[in-house]
Design a protein around this motif. Structure first.
Motif: not given
Ligand code: MRU
Length: 354
Positions: A165-185
């Motif tokens: 699915c999408n748990a990224g910046a677009l599923a949040t206000v910004g950065y994302g949850t699962a994709l937040g992990v990807v971005r930080s990694a």
């Protein structure tokens, strides 16, 4: 376009008293902003999924309450009458979608703030606007913390992370949850890569996750939902990280339909399966996933793709939007307070300070 810095999926525009959001129905074909001006429009924006993703619809609910407060304050300056009408609007907004608990969390928070304030109606309206903006800004900070805690779990150089699915910046206000992990990694090791499940029926993985990652130049490979076992069997996936729409007190997690299958396949192949979500997604009022309401969605999402029928007329259809992954299949829940590990009933209590 530098996606990660540009995007605020949903934002209160003070000068106009509107909630401005990215229209997620037209991505990846178009990048369009929509101004939501009334609480009724907000109900429709959530229901039709112009705004979607649990944390983002939480903020939409908070903004919806601010819009409702503005509307009601034009009808009455009596605080009791104001609260009665606001309560009705709160219930209305919460009925737009049933599964993601962030919506109920944010709407209830706004109502409690209004109820507990000793202020007159007009000042109370301002309190709700300011609090909506505060929740909006906190969401990005929370996601960055989730991202950083999650990135510590990505220890292998050049790891492959599968998401659904999408748990990224677009599923949040910004950065994302699962994709937040990807971005930080990715910030620590730019040789990591992502496998994105298409995520039928609405294809949030194909349409939204790949859009975000391509914009951010993070390598992403799109696969269909049935392919994950094949790639795990070949040793091509190092971990799975997905978001969540509601987590019960025992760690059972509702997320986009197909997540449960993915968790089973990951466990079979001994690929660690993680959830990334803010504490606002944890519903401590319910003991297990059995109590999570699952949204039944329009059958056309299954029978059609992009408006075109893909099956025979007259076929039976069932379309649950979410499934529940039992806590036994989850290695850890990555939150803004750190990674919670089993037994989840204990680690969740601790995270809430109980
Ligand atoms: O139906 P949606 O698109 O609102 O679904 C919610 C989701 O985006 C996912 O289930 C997601 O993984 C959790 S929200 C970060």
């Amino acid at each position: 376009m530098d996606f990660k810095s540009k995007i605020k999926t949903i934002e209160w525009i003070d000068s106009k008293n509107v909630s401005r959001m990215v229209d997620q129905l037209v991505i990846p074909y178009e990048y369009k902003l929509v101004d939501v001006k009334t609480s009724n429009e907000m109900y429709n924006a959530i229901k039709t999924m112009i705004v979607r993703g649990a944390p983002a619809i939480g903020i939409a609910g908070a903004h919806g309450m601010a819009l409702a407060a503005i509307e009601i304050s034009k009808k009455t300056k009596d605080k009791n009458e104001f609260l009665k009408l606001l309560k009705e609007k709160a219930e209305f907004l919460k009925s737009s979608r049933p599964t993601a608990v962030n919506l109920m969390w944010a709407v209830d928070k706004q109502f409690e703030l209004a109820k507990n304030s000793k202020t007159q109606v007009d000042e109370t309206v301002q309190l709700l606007i300011d609090h909506g903006i505060q929740l909006e800004n906190e969401d990005i900070e929370i996601n960055k913390k989730i991202g950083d805690f999650g990135a510590e779990l990505v220890t292998k150089k050049g790891a492959s992370i599968l998401t659904h699915c999408n748990a990224g910046a677009l599923a949040t206000v910004g950065y994302g949850t699962a994709l937040g992990v990807v971005r930080s990694a990715f910030a620590k090791d730019n040789t990591i890569q992502v496998f994105a499940d298409e995520t039928r029926p609405r294809q949030q993985g194909a349409k939204i996750t790949t859009f975000e990652l391509v914009m951010d130049k993070i390598p992403v490979t799109l696969i269909t939902d049935g392919m994950s076992g094949y790639f795990m069997n070949k040793g091509m996936i190092d971990m799975v990280v997905v978001g969540a729409d509601r987590i019960a007190a025992n760690g059972d997690t509702a997320n986009k339909i197909g997540t449960y299958n993915l968790a089973i396949v990951a466990n079979y192949h001994k690929v660690p399966f993680y959830i990334a979500a803010p504490l606002s997604t944890i519903d401590t009022s319910i003991k297990s996933g059995k109590q999570i309401p699952i949204e039944e969605r329009d059958h056309e999402e299954v029978t059609h793709i992009n408006g075109k029928r893909i099956c025979a007329e007259g076929v039976n259809v069932i379309n649950p939007g979410f499934d529940v992954t039992p806590h036994e299949l989850i290695k850890g829940i990555i939150t803004e307070k750190g990674v919670l590990y089993p037994p989840f009933d204990e680690s969740i209590k601790k995270a809430f300070g109980n």
